[in-house]
Design a protein around this motif. Structure first.
Motif: not given
Length: 309
Positions: A130-138
Motif C-alpha cells: 500500500r505504500q508508494t515508495l519502492t526500491a525503483r524510486d530510491i
C-alpha cells in the motif's frame, strides 16, 4: 504462489515466552504464522493478536490458523503501530511479544515482489504494497550522496561509493527498472577479483530493502513501546538477522535494564530513572546444528529476550 516462511528459532522462542494458557500475546511480524501457531496451541482462555503489514501474509496466516479462530485476531498494520492497534481492540497490555525481523521465504522467492537479486523482476521490495515508495524510486531519484549513505550504512559495502556512482551514471541514460539491470550495474562497480565472496548485489539489495521499508528506524522507535506494553513478568522476544538490527536491540534492551544517566563517580543514583526489567539473554540465543542443516537462512539469526519488571 504459496506463502512460505520457515520460523527461525521457533522452539527457543516459544520456550522463552513462558506462555500462560490464559495470557495475551502479540506476534508483531506474523508472516506465515509459524510462531503464532505454536502460541495458539498453548492457549485456552488466552488470545493472540497477529500483526503484519503484508496483506498476503495476513491471508496466508488466516488460513493456517483457522482452527484457532476463537483465540486469534489478525491486524494488517506495521508493528510500530502496535500500541494503537491493540488499544483499538481494547487491549492495554500483553504477557508476551514476538518480533521476527526476517524477510519471509515467500517475499524472497516470489519474483514479482522484487526482493531478490536471483530473479529478473521490477524493483519493488515493499513489505506493505500500500505504500508508494519502492526500491525503483530510491535507485532512480535519490541523489548520489544519499545512495552512497544508504548502501554504506545499511549494506555495509566497502564499494558503496562506486556503486552509487555507477547507478547515477546508468540512470542518466535510462531509468533502472529491474533487479537484473541493477545487478549488472553493481557488477560493473566492483573489481572482478572482489566478486568471489558471495553475490556482489547482496549488500546493496539489503540496503535498498531496509531503506524502502524504514526497517531500522521503525525498530529503533518501537522497542521501548513494546517493553512498556508488557505486563509484569511479560517477555519480549526479538529475532534479528544482521548486525545492524542486533546492535539496536542489544543497546535498547540494556538501556531499559539500566537507564541511569548519573556519572559513574556518584555514590547513589539521583537521576530517578528506574529499570523496566531484565535482559534475560546476556548473550543471544543462536540456531542449533539441526536447524542450520535444515534452513541455511537461519545462520545469521539471533534471539534476544527482555523480561518486564
Amino acid at each position: 504462489m504459496e506463502f512460505r516462511h520457515y520460523s527461525v528459532l521457533l522452539r527457543e522462542t516459544i520456550e522463552q515466552l513462558h506462555i500462560r494458557p490464559e495470557g495475551i500475546y502479540v506476534d508483531g511480524t506474523l508472516g506465515g504464522g509459524g510462531h503464532a501457531l505454536e502460541v495458539c496451541r498453548r492457549l485456552t482462555d488466552g488470545h493472540l493478536y497477529g500483526i503484519d503489514q503484508d496483506g498476503e501474509a495476513i491471508a496466508a496466516a488466516g488460513e493456517r490458523l483457522a482452527a484457532f479462530a476463537d483465540r486469534i485476531t489478525l491486524l494488517r498494520d506495521n508493528y510500530c503501530n502496535m500500541r494503537a492497534a491493540l488499544l483499538a481492540e481494547g487491549v492495554k497490555a500483553a504477557d508476551g511479544i514476538v518480533i521476527d525481523l526476517g524477510v519471509s521465504s515467500y517475499q524472497f522467492d516470489n519474483e514479482e515482489r522484487g526482493f531478490s537479486y536471483r530473479f529478473d523482476a521490477p524493483l519493488d521490495m515493499r513489505m506493505d504494497r500500500r505504500q508508494t515508495l519502492t526500491a525503483r524510486d530510491i535507485v532512480n531519484t535519490y541523489p548520489e550522496s544519499e545512495l552512497y549513505r544508504v548502501i554504506r550504512d545499511y549494506g555495509e559495502d566497502r564499494f558503496a561509493k562506486n556503486i552509487a556512482k555507477h547507478i547515477v551514471g546508468a540512470r542518466a541514460d535510462k531509468p533502472v527498472e529491474t533487479t537484473f539491470e541493477l545487478n549488472e550495474i553493481i557488477r560493473g562497480a566492483i573489481p572482478a577479483k572482489m566478486r568471489r565472496d558471495g553475490h556482489p548485489s547482496r549488500q546493496t539489495f539489503q540496503a535498498l530493502r531496509i531503506e524502502c521499508n524504514r526497517e531500522l528506524e521503525v525498530l529503533r522507535d518501537s522497542l521501548d513501546d513494546f517493553i512498556d506494553i508488557l505486563n509484569p513478568g511479560g517477555r519480549l522476544c526479538v529475532i534479528t538477522f544482521h548486525s545492524l538490527e542486533d546492535r539496536i536491540v542489544k543497546t535498547i534492551f540494556r538501556k531499559n535494564e539500566n537507564p541511569c544517566t548519573c556519572p559513574p563517580e556518584f555514590p547513589v543514583c539521583v537521576c530517578g530513572k528506574v529499570s523496566k526489567g531484565t535482559v534475560v539473554t546476556k548473550k543471544p540465543i543462536l540456531p542449533g546444528e539441526e536447524e542450520l542443516a535444515e534452513n541455511s537462512r537461519s545462520k545469521s539469526a539471533k534471539l534476544r529476550v527482555f523480561e518486564r519488571a
